[in-house]
Motif scaffolding. Structure first.
Motif, mmCIF file in Angstrom:
data_model
loop_
_atom_site.group_PDB
_atom_site.id
_atom_site.type_symbol
_atom_site.label_atom_id
_atom_site.label_comp_id
_atom_site.label_asym_id
_atom_site.label_seq_id
_atom_site.Cartn_x
_atom_site.Cartn_y
_atom_site.Cartn_z
ATOM 1 N N CYS A 5 15.754 -4.863 -13.878
ATOM 2 C CA CYS A 5 14.063 -4.388 -13.174
ATOM 3 C C CYS A 5 13.349 -5.423 -13.138
ATOM 4 N N GLU A 6 13.811 -6.788 -13.502
ATOM 5 C CA GLU A 6 12.665 -7.971 -13.977
ATOM 6 C C GLU A 6 13.083 -8.571 -11.806
ATOM 7 N N ARG A 7 13.896 -8.461 -11.749
ATOM 8 C CA ARG A 7 13.706 -9.050 -9.706
ATOM 9 C C ARG A 7 13.689 -8.166 -9.626
ATOM 10 N N ALA A 8 13.755 -6.437 -9.348
ATOM 11 C CA ALA A 8 12.758 -5.322 -8.985
ATOM 12 C C ALA A 8 12.158 -5.215 -8.928
ATOM 13 N N VAL A 9 10.950 -5.624 -9.450
ATOM 14 C CA VAL A 9 9.607 -5.926 -9.610
ATOM 15 C C VAL A 9 9.490 -6.610 -9.051
ATOM 16 N N THR A 10 9.600 -7.872 -8.602
ATOM 17 C CA THR A 10 9.522 -8.853 -7.751
ATOM 18 C C THR A 10 9.700 -8.737 -6.991
ATOM 19 N N GLN A 11 10.741 -8.427 -6.758
ATOM 20 C CA GLN A 11 11.864 -7.887 -4.889
ATOM 21 C C GLN A 11 10.242 -7.353 -4.724
ATOM 22 N N ALA A 12 9.952 -6.396 -5.212
ATOM 23 C CA ALA A 12 9.181 -5.555 -4.510
ATOM 24 C C ALA A 12 7.318 -5.610 -4.357
ATOM 25 N N VAL A 13 7.254 -6.335 -5.028
ATOM 26 C CA VAL A 13 5.333 -7.216 -5.490
ATOM 27 C C VAL A 13 5.542 -8.651 -4.071
ATOM 28 N N ALA A 71 6.069 1.065 -8.974
ATOM 29 C CA ALA A 71 6.389 2.814 -9.243
ATOM 30 C C ALA A 71 7.897 3.053 -7.971
ATOM 31 N N GLN A 72 7.345 2.835 -6.807
ATOM 32 C CA GLN A 72 7.749 3.146 -5.780
ATOM 33 C C GLN A 72 9.938 2.217 -6.646
ATOM 34 N N GLU A 73 10.124 1.066 -7.410
ATOM 35 C CA GLU A 73 10.945 1.064 -7.503
ATOM 36 C C GLU A 73 11.686 1.940 -8.577
ATOM 37 N N GLY A 74 10.423 3.179 -9.512
ATOM 38 C CA GLY A 74 10.606 3.960 -9.987
ATOM 39 C C GLY A 74 10.180 3.629 -11.683
ATOM 40 N N TYR A 75 9.669 2.909 -11.323
ATOM 41 C CA TYR A 75 9.026 2.575 -13.148
ATOM 42 C C TYR A 75 7.697 3.176 -13.151
ATOM 43 N N GLN A 76 7.117 3.826 -15.055
ATOM 44 C CA GLN A 76 6.021 3.950 -14.872
ATOM 45 C C GLN A 76 4.591 3.148 -14.938
ATOM 46 N N VAL A 77 3.374 3.208 -14.092
ATOM 47 C CA VAL A 77 2.341 1.358 -14.181
ATOM 48 C C VAL A 77 1.181 1.982 -14.800
ATOM 49 N N ALA A 78 0.915 1.138 -15.225
ATOM 50 C CA ALA A 78 -0.458 1.217 -15.772
ATOM 51 C C ALA A 78 -1.413 0.008 -16.029
ATOM 52 N N ALA A 79 -2.803 0.046 -15.675
ATOM 53 C CA ALA A 79 -3.095 -1.416 -15.439
ATOM 54 C C ALA A 79 -3.663 -1.760 -17.391
ATOM 55 N N ALA A 80 -3.330 -2.710 -17.758
ATOM 56 C CA ALA A 80 -3.243 -4.018 -18.612
ATOM 57 C C ALA A 80 -4.505 -4.297 -19.137
#
Length: 66
Positions: free
Chosen positions: A15-23, A57-66
């Protein structure tokens, strides 16, 4: 600019790699820090907040501003 997101659904190194790579696909120079325990993702980038959230989000995660 430093941006922080609450990301739901991250649980492992993949998950960490997927998010990092997406960004990084959006901005190769971005600095990304993922905290799996809290679900926080910190991104240092000049890209718009909405674009970063959409990439995650396109990687399948729900995103909200912190």
């Amino acid at each position: 600019m430093n941006q922080t997101f609450d990301v739901q659904g991250m649980s492992c190194g993949h998950c960490e790699r997927a998010v990092t790579q997406a960004v990084k696909a959006l901005d190769a120079a971005a600095r990304v820090r993922v905290d799996l325990a809290t679900g926080k993702v910190q991104v240092e980038t000049d890209q718009p907040r909405e674009a970063v959230a959409r990439a995650i989000a396109q990687e399948g995660y729900q995103v909200a501003a912190a």
